[in-house]
Design an enzyme around this catalytic site. Structure first.
Site, short mmCIF file in Angstrom:
data_model
loop_
_atom_site.label_atom_id
_atom_site.label_comp_id
_atom_site.label_asym_id
_atom_site.label_seq_id
_atom_site.Cartn_x
_atom_site.Cartn_y
_atom_site.Cartn_z
N HIS A 132 14.30 -5.84 -91.56
CA HIS A 132 15.44 -6.79 -90.65
C HIS A 132 15.95 -5.56 -89.53
O HIS A 132 16.59 -6.05 -88.64
CB HIS A 132 16.54 -7.12 -91.66
CG HIS A 132 16.32 -8.25 -92.38
ND1 HIS A 132 16.74 -9.52 -91.79
CD2 HIS A 132 15.90 -8.54 -93.43
CE1 HIS A 132 16.47 -10.50 -92.46
NE2 HIS A 132 15.91 -9.94 -93.53
N ASP A 139 16.07 -14.57 -92.14
CA ASP A 139 16.38 -15.18 -93.59
C ASP A 139 16.85 -16.63 -93.11
O ASP A 139 17.70 -16.77 -92.01
CB ASP A 139 17.32 -14.59 -94.29
CG ASP A 139 16.82 -13.28 -94.73
OD1 ASP A 139 15.75 -12.93 -94.85
OD2 ASP A 139 17.66 -12.33 -94.95
N GLU A 195 10.56 -14.17 -101.54
CA GLU A 195 11.56 -14.69 -101.10
C GLU A 195 11.59 -16.18 -100.45
O GLU A 195 10.63 -16.14 -99.10
CB GLU A 195 12.40 -13.86 -100.33
CG GLU A 195 12.75 -12.40 -100.86
CD GLU A 195 13.55 -11.49 -100.08
OE1 GLU A 195 13.83 -11.62 -98.90
OE2 GLU A 195 14.23 -10.50 -100.73
N HIS A 198 12.85 -15.71 -96.47
CA HIS A 198 12.49 -14.40 -95.60
C HIS A 198 11.15 -14.69 -94.88
O HIS A 198 10.16 -14.64 -95.50
CB HIS A 198 12.30 -13.26 -96.30
CG HIS A 198 12.11 -12.05 -95.28
ND1 HIS A 198 13.15 -10.99 -95.29
CD2 HIS A 198 10.89 -11.55 -94.90
CE1 HIS A 198 12.59 -10.17 -94.41
NE2 HIS A 198 11.25 -10.33 -94.18
C1 LIG Z 1 18.11 -8.56 -99.27
C2 LIG Z 1 17.41 -9.81 -98.68
N1 LIG Z 1 18.15 -10.92 -98.21
C3 LIG Z 1 16.20 -9.44 -97.69
O1 LIG Z 1 16.22 -9.54 -96.63
N2 LIG Z 1 15.39 -8.87 -98.38
C4 LIG Z 1 13.97 -8.23 -97.81
C5 LIG Z 1 13.11 -7.89 -98.80
C6 LIG Z 1 14.49 -7.18 -96.92
O2 LIG Z 1 15.30 -6.50 -97.22
O3 LIG Z 1 13.92 -7.10 -95.73
ZN LIG Z 2 15.05 -10.99 -95.15
#
Ligand SMILES: C[C@@H](N)C(=O)N[C@H](C)C(=O)O
Ligand SMILES: [Zn+2]
Length: 231
Positions: A132, A139, A195, A198
């Protein structure tokens, strides 16, 4: 159903992928005809979270394509994009604490391994940044045309096997996950298998899952944040 070993990403892989150096800017992805923006970290009051969702321009353009590829009746909802390092650290610590509390018998190594299914370590390392922090991760979920968020068979950010994209969830949410996956992949994104929400484009995670030797995007800051840091 995949096993945890098959689902979990080995976060060490990035050392074989060369760093992204693109200077493509971050742009705000506010609610528009294509999607609804609901910046969850800001809405949850996380310190340092932004009131808008920011992504690289190339990600923005691909989100438009993904929104257009969804079947009639569905609308894209953006939940989180670029994050400052302190927000990433908070999310990682939060997931780790949750996993530790749920099963106090786990060893430190097991807690770390499970945490990494649902949160990346906070890093602005040029070769292995948190996805991110590159502006190349997004997301997302789905709503109906009126804006009601749809059941995807597990809550956003739930640290459980229900979050795995291929988890055996009931038929309606399973179909929605498939629609989301198909539209995002059609637009050029890759999915993190642990996820359902994501997706990545251009960062090292995208390079890994699309078998490219180089990322496009490395860590980035918003121009206004860079000015603050310099001044
Ligand atoms: C915390 C969750 N929303 C997320 O973004 N997970 C991925 C693995 C990340 O932190 O990049
Ligand atoms: Zn994410």
């Amino acid at each position: 159903m995949l096993t945890e070993k098959q689902t979990a990403l080995d976060w060490g892989v990035a050392q074989y992928i060369s760093a992204g150096t693109s200077e493509e800017p971050l742009v705000p992805a506010i609610t528009c005809e294509h999607w609804t923006a609901q910046p969850v970290d800001f809405q949850n009051g996380l310190a340092g979270a932004l009131p808008e969702i920011w992504v690289r321009k190339g990600v923005y353009d691909r989100l438009v394509r993904a929104a257009e590829a969804l079947p009639r009746g569905y609308r894209l909802v953006l939940l989180d994009g670029w994050r400052p390092k302190r927000v990433q650290q908070f999310l990682f610590d939060n997931v780790r604490r949750q996993i530790e509390l749920e099963d106090p018998s786990l060893t430190e190594a097991e807690i770390d391994r499970k945490t990494l299914l649902y949160a990346a370590r906070a890093s602005d390392d040029p070769v292995r940044p948190s996805p991110h922090i590159t502006g190349g991760a997004i997301d997302v979920t789905l709503s109906d045309e009126e804006g009601t968020i749809l059941d995807m068979g597990g809550a956003f950010d739930e640290a459980s096997e229900k979050s795995w994209t291929a988890a055996p969830v009931p038929a309606a949410p399973a179909e929605r996950r498939e629609h989301l996956l198909a539209a995002m992949q059609h637009a050029g994104f890759t999915n993190l298998p642990s996820e359902w929400w994501h997706y990545d484009y251009g960062n090292w995670l995208w390079a890994w899952y699309s078998k490219k030797s180089s990322a496009l995007y490395g860590p980035v800051e918003r121009p206004s944040d860079q000015k603050e840091a310099a001044g």
